[in-house]
Design an enzyme around this catalytic site. Structure first.
Site, short mmCIF file in Angstrom:
data_model
loop_
_atom_site.label_atom_id
_atom_site.label_comp_id
_atom_site.label_asym_id
_atom_site.label_seq_id
_atom_site.Cartn_x
_atom_site.Cartn_y
_atom_site.Cartn_z
N ASN A 116 0.87 -1.18 0.00
CA ASN A 116 0.00 0.00 0.00
C ASN A 116 0.90 1.23 0.00
O ASN A 116 1.51 1.55 1.02
CB ASN A 116 -0.90 -0.03 1.25
CG ASN A 116 -1.71 1.25 1.40
OD1 ASN A 116 -1.80 2.05 0.48
ND2 ASN A 116 -2.30 1.43 2.58
N GLY A 126 2.08 2.12 10.79
CA GLY A 126 3.05 3.20 10.67
C GLY A 126 3.72 3.59 11.97
O GLY A 126 4.38 4.61 12.05
N GLU A 152 -5.91 -4.97 10.35
CA GLU A 152 -4.83 -4.02 10.61
C GLU A 152 -5.11 -3.29 11.92
O GLU A 152 -5.88 -2.31 11.93
CB GLU A 152 -4.73 -2.99 9.48
CG GLU A 152 -4.43 -3.60 8.13
CD GLU A 152 -3.85 -2.55 7.19
OE1 GLU A 152 -2.69 -2.72 6.79
OE2 GLU A 152 -4.52 -1.56 6.88
N GLU A 162 -6.95 4.70 7.70
CA GLU A 162 -6.71 6.14 7.46
C GLU A 162 -7.95 6.78 6.83
O GLU A 162 -8.26 7.94 7.09
CB GLU A 162 -5.44 6.32 6.60
CG GLU A 162 -4.20 6.10 7.45
CD GLU A 162 -2.98 5.59 6.70
OE1 GLU A 162 -2.92 5.69 5.47
OE2 GLU A 162 -2.06 5.07 7.38
N HIS A 178 -9.78 1.42 4.58
CA HIS A 178 -8.49 1.48 5.29
C HIS A 178 -8.65 2.40 6.51
O HIS A 178 -9.41 3.38 6.47
CB HIS A 178 -7.42 2.04 4.35
CG HIS A 178 -6.04 1.97 4.95
ND1 HIS A 178 -5.59 2.92 5.85
CD2 HIS A 178 -5.05 1.07 4.83
CE1 HIS A 178 -4.37 2.60 6.24
NE2 HIS A 178 -4.02 1.47 5.63
N LYS A 233 0.13 4.29 -0.30
CA LYS A 233 -0.45 5.52 0.26
C LYS A 233 -0.17 6.70 -0.70
O LYS A 233 -0.22 6.50 -1.91
CB LYS A 233 0.06 5.76 1.68
CG LYS A 233 -0.14 4.49 2.53
CD LYS A 233 0.03 4.67 4.00
CE LYS A 233 -0.17 3.33 4.69
NZ LYS A 233 -0.17 3.42 6.14
N SER A 249 2.92 -2.22 10.38
CA SER A 249 4.37 -2.27 10.61
C SER A 249 5.00 -3.61 10.24
O SER A 249 5.89 -4.11 10.94
CB SER A 249 4.68 -1.91 12.07
OG SER A 249 4.31 -0.57 12.33
P1 PGA Z 1 2.51 0.21 7.64
O1 PGA Z 1 1.08 0.46 6.94
O2 PGA Z 1 3.03 -1.10 7.10
O3 PGA Z 1 3.34 1.38 7.22
O4 PGA Z 1 2.26 0.14 9.10
C1 PGA Z 1 0.18 -0.59 6.72
C2 PGA Z 1 -1.08 -0.08 6.09
O5 PGA Z 1 -1.47 1.06 6.39
O6 PGA Z 1 -1.71 -0.76 5.27
#
Ligand code: PGA
Length: 259
Positions: free
Chosen positions: A20, A183, A177, A107, A105, A22, A223
């Protein structure tokens, strides 16, 4: 193996790893990343997808042509067409070369106030457009610490997938997640991840049947790095990974595909 009433023997689910990106990468960076990844033989071990920014779908799909890499979007509209300035429909994503789309997601849920009801409408639009939805769910840190994981996952699954039939649920991808792990560098322990995935499968089994639950692909995200990918993938109810930060560099993404 018996996991909370769901027998998991003899079912072989595909292993899927999705990056992903982003809000990252230019056209030139996209081209060079996708062609570099396409040369990697390990792509055969996993089904590999890249959820790229809208503006990169066409470029990424062209660069991925002839490889096994799938290109997807990170969001979609819950409308088909019309006066929705700034929105992109599932048909438009499909037309540009996407074969899957991330829906809900965290976010999007947290920063853009997406509700389970909106996620549900988006899931239905993506299925209607034959775009595979990758439906994201997960608890906040507060919910995690106060032991509400099961309630949160139960509600998110039932409301986000409301009205789908067993075959539709079997063919989508669920991504667990935990929000506190995205993140942040904090990863859930392999035991916590297995517990959450087994629980998600149990919820699917109770609503759509055991057979559907046994075939639904459930990814872990939060992460994921080359150093922890293997022990997460070893968990019996983990069918793959949704990788954010570590999917931005070809080197670290390749390491994850090679674990
Ligand atoms: P990350 O993000 O691996 O940077 O924690 C995962 C995601 O948001 O899908």
């Amino acid at each position: 193996m018996e996991t909370k009433g769901v027998t998991m023997q003899h079912v072989s689910r595909p292993k899927v790893i999705i990056g992903n990106w982003k809000m990252n990468k230019t056209v030139a960076e996209t081209r060079s990343f996708v062609s570099g990844l396409g040369l990697n033989s390990v792509v055969r071990t996993f089904q590999v997808g890249l959820a790229v920014p809208y503006t990169m779908i066409l470029t990424a799909a062209e660069a991925a042509r002839g490889t096994a890499i799938s290109i997807g979007a990170q969001n979609c509209s819950d409308h088909d067409e019309g006066a929705f300035t700034g929105e992109i429909s599932c048909h438009m994503l499909k037309d540009a070369g996407a074969s899957f789309v991330l829906v809900g997601h965290s976010e999007r849920r947290q920063l853009f106030h997406e509700t389970n009801a909106l996620v549900n409408r988006k899931v239905k639009k993506s299925i209607a457009a034959t775009l595979k939805p990758v439906v994201c769910i997960g608890e906040t840190e507060e919910q995690h610490l106060s032991g509400k994981i099961e309630n949160v996952l139960h509600d998110q699954i039932l409301h986000s997938l409301k009205g789908l039939n067993p075959s539709e649920v079997e063919h989508l991808i669920l991504a667990y997640e935990p929000i506190w792990a995205i993140g942040t560098g904090k990863t859930a322990t392999p035991e916590n991840i297995q517990f959450a995935h087994a629980y998600c499968r149990k919820v699917i089994a109770s609503e759509w049947g055991k057979d559907t639950a046994e075939h639904t692909v459930i990814l872990y995200g939060g992460s994921v790095k080359p150093e922890n990918a293997a022990m997460i993938l070893e968990q019996s109810d983990v069918d793959g990974l949704l990788v954010g930060g570590a999917s931005l560099s070809l080197e670290s993404f390749n390491k994850i595909l090679n674990v």
